[in-house]
Design an enzyme around this catalytic site. Structure first.
Site, PDB file in Angstrom:
ATOM      1  N   LYS A  88       0.829  -1.217   0.000  1.00 24.04           N
ATOM      2  CA  LYS A  88       0.000   0.000   0.000  1.00 24.04           C
ATOM      3  C   LYS A  88       0.858   1.261   0.000  1.00 24.04           C
ATOM      4  O   LYS A  88       0.359   2.348  -0.264  1.00 24.04           O
ATOM      5  CB  LYS A  88      -0.991  -0.005   1.160  1.00 24.04           C
ATOM      6  CG  LYS A  88      -0.400   0.181   2.532  1.00 24.04           C
ATOM      7  CD  LYS A  88      -1.488   0.160   3.597  1.00 24.04           C
ATOM      8  CE  LYS A  88      -0.927   0.318   4.991  1.00 24.04           C
ATOM      9  NZ  LYS A  88      -0.252   1.572   5.240  1.00 24.04           N
ATOM     10  N   ASP A  89       2.173   1.120   0.291  1.00 23.30           N
ATOM     11  CA  ASP A  89       3.075   2.272   0.261  1.00 23.30           C
ATOM     12  C   ASP A  89       3.795   2.432  -1.077  1.00 23.30           C
ATOM     13  O   ASP A  89       4.620   3.331  -1.233  1.00 23.30           O
ATOM     14  CB  ASP A  89       4.136   2.148   1.372  1.00 23.30           C
ATOM     15  CG  ASP A  89       3.530   2.253   2.759  1.00 23.30           C
ATOM     16  OD1 ASP A  89       2.485   2.914   2.883  1.00 23.30           O
ATOM     17  OD2 ASP A  89       4.092   1.677   3.699  1.00 23.30           O
ATOM     18  N   ARG A 136      -7.977   8.199   2.601  1.00 23.73           N
ATOM     19  CA  ARG A 136      -9.020   7.179   2.416  1.00 23.73           C
ATOM     20  C   ARG A 136      -9.786   6.968   3.710  1.00 23.73           C
ATOM     21  O   ARG A 136     -11.020   7.039   3.744  1.00 23.73           O
ATOM     22  CB  ARG A 136      -8.371   5.859   1.959  1.00 23.73           C
ATOM     23  CG  ARG A 136      -9.327   4.665   1.952  1.00 23.73           C
ATOM     24  CD  ARG A 136      -8.571   3.373   1.640  1.00 23.73           C
ATOM     25  NE  ARG A 136      -7.570   3.058   2.650  1.00 23.73           N
ATOM     26  CZ  ARG A 136      -7.791   2.404   3.773  1.00 23.73           C
ATOM     27  NH1 ARG A 136      -9.016   1.996   4.071  1.00 23.73           N
ATOM     28  NH2 ARG A 136      -6.817   2.138   4.624  1.00 23.73           N
ATOM     29  N   ARG A 137      -9.041   6.733   4.804  1.00 21.06           N
ATOM     30  CA  ARG A 137      -9.714   6.517   6.095  1.00 21.06           C
ATOM     31  C   ARG A 137     -10.436   7.779   6.548  1.00 21.06           C
ATOM     32  O   ARG A 137     -11.523   7.708   7.106  1.00 21.06           O
ATOM     33  CB  ARG A 137      -8.690   6.087   7.150  1.00 21.06           C
ATOM     34  CG  ARG A 137      -8.075   4.724   6.883  1.00 21.06           C
ATOM     35  CD  ARG A 137      -7.032   4.366   7.921  1.00 21.06           C
ATOM     36  NE  ARG A 137      -6.360   3.117   7.598  1.00 21.06           N
ATOM     37  CZ  ARG A 137      -5.050   2.932   7.653  1.00 21.06           C
ATOM     38  NH1 ARG A 137      -4.261   3.918   8.021  1.00 21.06           N
ATOM     39  NH2 ARG A 137      -4.515   1.764   7.347  1.00 21.06           N
ATOM     40  N   ARG A 154       1.089  11.154  11.725  1.00 24.04           N
ATOM     41  CA  ARG A 154       2.251  10.667  10.958  1.00 24.04           C
ATOM     42  C   ARG A 154       3.211   9.952  11.896  1.00 24.04           C
ATOM     43  O   ARG A 154       3.059   9.976  13.101  1.00 24.04           O
ATOM     44  CB  ARG A 154       2.973  11.841  10.281  1.00 24.04           C
ATOM     45  CG  ARG A 154       2.234  12.499   9.123  1.00 24.04           C
ATOM     46  CD  ARG A 154       2.171  11.654   7.878  1.00 24.04           C
ATOM     47  NE  ARG A 154       3.418  10.956   7.581  1.00 24.04           N
ATOM     48  CZ  ARG A 154       4.500  11.502   7.027  1.00 24.04           C
ATOM     49  NH1 ARG A 154       4.495  12.778   6.716  1.00 24.04           N
ATOM     50  NH2 ARG A 154       5.579  10.781   6.790  1.00 24.04           N
ATOM     51  N   ARG A 160       3.124   6.355  16.378  1.00 28.76           N
ATOM     52  CA  ARG A 160       1.673   6.583  16.386  1.00 28.76           C
ATOM     53  C   ARG A 160       1.039   6.042  17.674  1.00 28.76           C
ATOM     54  O   ARG A 160       0.182   6.683  18.263  1.00 28.76           O
ATOM     55  CB  ARG A 160       1.034   5.925  15.157  1.00 28.76           C
ATOM     56  CG  ARG A 160       1.489   6.556  13.852  1.00 28.76           C
ATOM     57  CD  ARG A 160       0.829   5.907  12.661  1.00 28.76           C
ATOM     58  NE  ARG A 160       1.545   6.251  11.439  1.00 28.76           N
ATOM     59  CZ  ARG A 160       1.080   6.020  10.219  1.00 28.76           C
ATOM     60  NH1 ARG A 160      -0.088   5.454  10.060  1.00 28.76           N
ATOM     61  NH2 ARG A 160       1.782   6.352   9.160  1.00 28.76           N
ATOM     62  N   CYS A 247      -1.685   9.130  -2.672  1.00 28.76           N
ATOM     63  CA  CYS A 247      -2.179   9.459  -1.328  1.00 28.76           C
ATOM     64  C   CYS A 247      -2.930  10.791  -1.331  1.00 28.76           C
ATOM     65  O   CYS A 247      -3.472  11.199  -0.313  1.00 28.76           O
ATOM     66  CB  CYS A 247      -1.040   9.480  -0.321  1.00 28.76           C
ATOM     67  SG  CYS A 247       0.315  10.475  -0.842  1.00 28.76           S
TER      68      CYS A 247
END
Length: 318
Positions: A88-89, A136-137, A154, A160, A247
């Protein structure tokens, strides 16, 4: 790597130095070491720009490519043979001269709700602060839970979690796969279903990137490829690519193999969640990319172009 022999004497994996990235690299290192016991399999740890710039949302500083550029330079210069990424990155359009040579079997692809005070999203009171690094979230949360306060989050996974534990957020949303891989499954209070939060293209899967002109490297990593995961991820990435996925675009794309068919669901939205179009499509596994392209065309017919045009204007004015 000595390309004159079928078994290389040395294989070097380039990796970011975050704990999760290193877990992924060590995981692949172990698999390659088992396949090639005569080879010395090493990890070249690196800090990328994406790891260094933590005070700005990823969408405003150049996107996902910031996490892989230094690794690609190491491969170009011959200091590494391959790189391991959370898929996904990885940008939807691969940089010239590089290819995804293998996609490994997927870990849980879903988003995880993490909180020290609440058990689920539905338990959060109005005004509760939720952290996420993903547009997205953010779009999904704003659409379904307009009473919540969504703030950018971030940093690597440990950073996090520390911010959550320090009380800066009431809850945070993370990829469940990263927590599971690092032995932090107990931090997951609940897993969001695809109906609650459709995963990002490639979420939960690892991608092995190599230089395009290295057939020897392609042969070495070929065994790591999981065909079903690869078909699903190719469909997801084709869908995202056709909609300019990055993104800066709040977009979800998730495929599974269901009764022998590939079932792809996707959406695109505005960051505030007020406009969202979604659709789904089934087809033959072998038609993975075609299914992705067709689903993107279906969303365009529903008005995705207007959303994408808004996003482009918003990005240009930032």
């Amino acid at each position: 790597m000595d390309s004159s022999t079928s078994t290389p004497s040395r294989i070097v994996i380039a990796s970011r130095e975050s704990r999760l990235a290193m877990w992924q690299a060590v995981h692949v290192q172990g698999r390659l070491a088992a396949l090639y016991p005569q080879s010395q399999v090493e990890i070249l740890g690196m800090t990328t720009q994406g790891d260094q710039i933590l005070d700005k949302p990823l969408a405003t500083i150049g996107g996902k490519g910031l996490f892989i550029k230094e690794l690609e330079v190491a491969m170009q210069e011959g200091r590494a043979d391959l790189a391991v990424h959370s898929l996904k990155d990885v940008p939807m359009v691969m940089p010239e001269g590089f290819v995804l040579a293998a996609i490994s079997e997927r870990e849980t692809p879903f988003d995880a709700f993490v909180s020290n005070k609440y058990a689920a999203l539905d338990d959060l009171p109005a005004g509760a602060v939720v952290g996420t690094s993903s547009l997205r979230r953010e779009s999904v949360l704003r659409a379904r839970y307009p009473q919540l306060v969504i703030k950018s989050l971030r940093g690597n996974l440990d950073t996090r979690l520390k911010k959550l534990d320090a009380g800066e957020y009431d809850a945070i949303i993370l990829a469940a796969a990263g927590l599971i891989r690092l032995g932090l499954k107990d931090r997951v209070r609940s897993v969001l279903t695809p109906e609650q939060s459709l995963p990002a293209p490639g979420q939960g899967a690892l991608g092995i990137e190599i230089p395009a002109d290295r057939p020897d490297a392609a042969a070495i990593v070929a065994t790591l490829n999981d065909p079903d995961t690869a078909h699903c991820v190719r469909a997801e990435r084709a869908f995202s690519r056709a909609l300019g996925g990055s993104c800066q675009v709040p977009l979800g794309g998730y495929a599974i193999i269901d009764n022998g068919q590939l079932w792809l669901r996707g959406f695109v939205a505005t960051p505030d969640g007020k406009q969202m179009v979604s659709a789904e499509l089934r087809g033959a596994r072998a038609d993975d990319e075609a299914i992705g392209l067709k689903l993107a065309a279906m969303l365009r017919e529903q008005g995705a172009d207007a959303i994408l045009a808004q996003l482009a204007t918003h990005t240009a004015t930032q």
